[in-house]
Enzyme design. Structure first.
Site, PDB file in Angstrom:
ATOM      1  N   ARG A 145      40.553  57.063 -34.355  1.00 55.91           N
ATOM      2  CA  ARG A 145      39.700  57.390 -33.202  1.00 55.91           C
ATOM      3  C   ARG A 145      40.442  57.154 -31.895  1.00 55.91           C
ATOM      4  O   ARG A 145      40.266  57.895 -30.928  1.00 55.91           O
ATOM      5  CB  ARG A 145      38.430  56.529 -33.248  1.00 55.91           C
ATOM      6  CG  ARG A 145      37.488  56.891 -34.376  1.00 55.91           C
ATOM      7  CD  ARG A 145      36.445  55.799 -34.589  1.00 55.91           C
ATOM      8  NE  ARG A 145      35.467  56.167 -35.608  1.00 55.91           N
ATOM      9  CZ  ARG A 145      34.540  55.338 -36.066  1.00 55.91           C
ATOM     10  NH1 ARG A 145      34.474  54.084 -35.614  1.00 55.91           N
ATOM     11  NH2 ARG A 145      33.680  55.745 -36.983  1.00 55.91           N
ATOM     12  N   GLU A 178      35.179  61.443 -37.589  1.00 51.56           N
ATOM     13  CA  GLU A 178      35.573  60.125 -37.044  1.00 51.56           C
ATOM     14  C   GLU A 178      34.403  59.479 -36.306  1.00 51.56           C
ATOM     15  O   GLU A 178      34.606  58.790 -35.298  1.00 51.56           O
ATOM     16  CB  GLU A 178      36.771  60.273 -36.103  1.00 51.56           C
ATOM     17  CG  GLU A 178      38.035  60.676 -36.813  1.00 51.56           C
ATOM     18  CD  GLU A 178      38.666  59.531 -37.576  1.00 51.56           C
ATOM     19  OE1 GLU A 178      38.133  58.420 -37.508  1.00 51.56           O
ATOM     20  OE2 GLU A 178      39.668  59.784 -38.258  1.00 51.56           O
ATOM     21  N   GLN A 216      33.899  79.899  -4.464  1.00 50.22           N
ATOM     22  CA  GLN A 216      33.492  78.491  -4.490  1.00 50.22           C
ATOM     23  C   GLN A 216      33.072  78.051  -5.891  1.00 50.22           C
ATOM     24  O   GLN A 216      33.391  76.945  -6.337  1.00 50.22           O
ATOM     25  CB  GLN A 216      32.354  78.253  -3.492  1.00 50.22           C
ATOM     26  CG  GLN A 216      32.820  78.350  -2.054  1.00 50.22           C
ATOM     27  CD  GLN A 216      31.755  77.902  -1.068  1.00 50.22           C
ATOM     28  OE1 GLN A 216      30.631  77.565  -1.443  1.00 50.22           O
ATOM     29  NE2 GLN A 216      32.089  77.906   0.201  1.00 50.22           N
TER      30      GLN A 216
END
Ligand code: TGC
Ligand code: FAD
Length: 398
Positions: free
Chosen positions: A258, A378, A294
């Site tokens: 992990r 995981e 933007q």
């Protein structure tokens, strides 16, 4: 340095768009070298072939010898033909590999953290001598069997059993969703015994052991995923990992893997941001490149903000790990944060590329689909949230 940033035009204010806080300068010379070497391999060998491999549903096994030769397998282990690098180096290896594809990082994670680590940490001297050098050289491939079909989040409820029979153990049961399974020479398999959960080294030719591949996946298509079946498999006691008993054995391996995934997710996110910056600089809509709007700038700025936070978390985690102070809850926080960051960025980058974003020519959709596995394996996102919740409250809410 060869990073994904190279594909982008020079940064506008001298900053690396994929490293706005100059995390690179926090790395020492060895760490920078490991990052550069892995990045070069990814740029030259992985990126040119990975889209096609994903499309074909093929693990590019031809890359394994060079991955091994670069010292990327079991890189944190001292001795046994391993590179003996620190944890930050392992993280950087995962980051660069996953910038290429989560499947390549998965291969290295499983081999290093889930196969070589348990043999190194829990194995006998004979087991280490026999297995670690060929695994480091890529001459043997390993897999890790913990998850079962009835519920991977709760591995303590496993049904696979090993029963003692003289000098041997008889293994019965099955595992599901196992990375590398059908190409593995050796499987580290966790089974319930009369004495709690124990780990066994199962060799591919042991009678009664089968590892069929799971096909028809939409995710991690450049990685092999398999089931494992054990029908009265006779395993000598000398193949039992002698130095650990209980769920903390497999969970200790997961902490290693992990940790690497927290870095790997950054690489996937960086690849997606790089493509978004590159694509929008030349995509002209309403008479101007779309990166001058933007909304596109805000979306990409948000990606950069989240990548920077993820980088800071993983580097801090790496320094804690190298100082021997890293706690599993801290890993859960970063796995949750960084994979969530990467999957959100991949989905947004896919959208920014419009229709082109659904093709194999561009990486965001591939990363997005891969990250659907990464956010599940995981420990699912929910599992990691609940680990952090337990730390805060002292109450187990699983
Ligand atoms: P719990 O009571 O919390 O713990 C049992 C024992 O284990 C210890 N422990 C840990 N040790 C090291 N690292 C960790 N992360 C640890 N977490 C717990 C704990 O101290 C205790 O030790 P002791 O000495 O007191 O016995 O166990 P629980 O049953 O309550 O479960 C907790 C929970 C839900 C967090 C755990 O079961 C869990 O993590 N579930 C998720 C399972 C998971 O992640 N499976 C992954 C399978 S492998 C995989 O996905 C590979 S993909 C790789 C790739 O392709 O890249
Ligand atoms: P489940 O545990 O059934 O979870 C289903 C859902 O329930 C999830 O959303 C989960 O978050 C949620 N949930 C679970 N518990 C709770 C709760 N208490 N409260 C609320 N919600 C909850 N495993 C290995 O052992 N080795 C490997 O090499 C490996 N490789 C993998 C490769 C791939 C591509 C994939 C997809 C999986 C792999 N796994 C491997 C398995 C992986 O670890 C599991 O898929 C994962 O742990 C989740 O288990 P599960 O799929 O059974 O889902």
């Amino acid at each position: 340095m060869a990073t994904a940033a190279e594909n982008i035009k020079p940064a506008r204010r001298g900053l690396d768009p994929l490293d706005l806080y100059d995390i690179r300068s926090e790395l020492d010379e060895d760490e920078q070298l490991v990052q550069d070497t892995t990045a070069r391999f990814v740029d030259e060998k992985v990126i040119p072939i990975i889209g096609e491999a994903f499309d074909e549903g093929r693990f590019p096994r031809e890359l394994v010898p060079e991955i091994a030769q670069l010292g990327l397998l079991g890189s944190s282990i001292e001795g046994y033909d391993c590179a003996g690098l620190n944890s930050v180096c392992y993280g950087l290896i995962c980051q660069e590999l996953e910038r290429g594809d989560s499947g390549i990082r998965s291969f290295v994670s499983v081999q290093s953290s889930l196969v070589m680590y348990p043999i190194y940490a829990y194995g006998s001297d004979e087991q280490k001598q026999r297995w670690l050098p060929p695994l480091a050289r890529g001459e043997a491939i390993g897999c890790f069997g913990l998850t079962e079909s009835h519920g991977g989040s709760d591995p303590g409820n496993m049904q696979t059993r090993a029963k003692r029979d003289g000098d041997d153990w008889i293994l019965n049961g099955s595992k599901m969703w196992i990375t590398n399974g059908s190409i593995a020479d050796v499987a580290v398999v966790w089974a319930q015994t009369d004495d709690g959960i124990q780990g066994f080294i199962v060799e591919k030719d042991m009678p009664g052991f089968e590892a069929p591949e799971i096909k028809h996946k939409f995710s991690l298509r450049a990685s092999i995923t398999s089931s494992l079946f054990f029908d009265n498999v006779r395993v000598p006691d000398s193949n039992r990992l002698p130095k650990v008993k209980g769920l903390k054995g497999p969970l200790g391996c997961l902490t290693q893997a992990r940790f690497g995934i927290t870095w790997g997710a950054i690489g996937a996110a960086q690849a997606c941001l790089a493509e978004a910056i590159d694509y929008t600089s030349s995509r002209v809509l309403f008479d101007r490149p779309v990166d001058q709007t933007q909304t596109i700038q805000r979306r990409m700025a948000d990606m950069a903000r989240r990548i920077t936070l993820a980088q800071l978390m993983s580097l801090r985690l790496g320094r804690l790990k190298d100082a021997g102070r890293m706690q599993p809850t801290q890993v859960s926080l970063a796995k949750w944060n960084n994979v969530r960051t990467a999957i959100d960025i991949a989905r947004d980058a896919r959208d920014i590329l419009g229709g082109a974003g659904i093709t194999v020519e561009h990486s965001p959709i591939r990363h997005m689909l891969n990250l659907e596995s990464v956010i599940t394996y995981e420990g699912t996102e929910t599992v990691h949230e609940l680990v952090v919740g337990r730390e805060l409250t002292g109450h187990n809410a699983f």
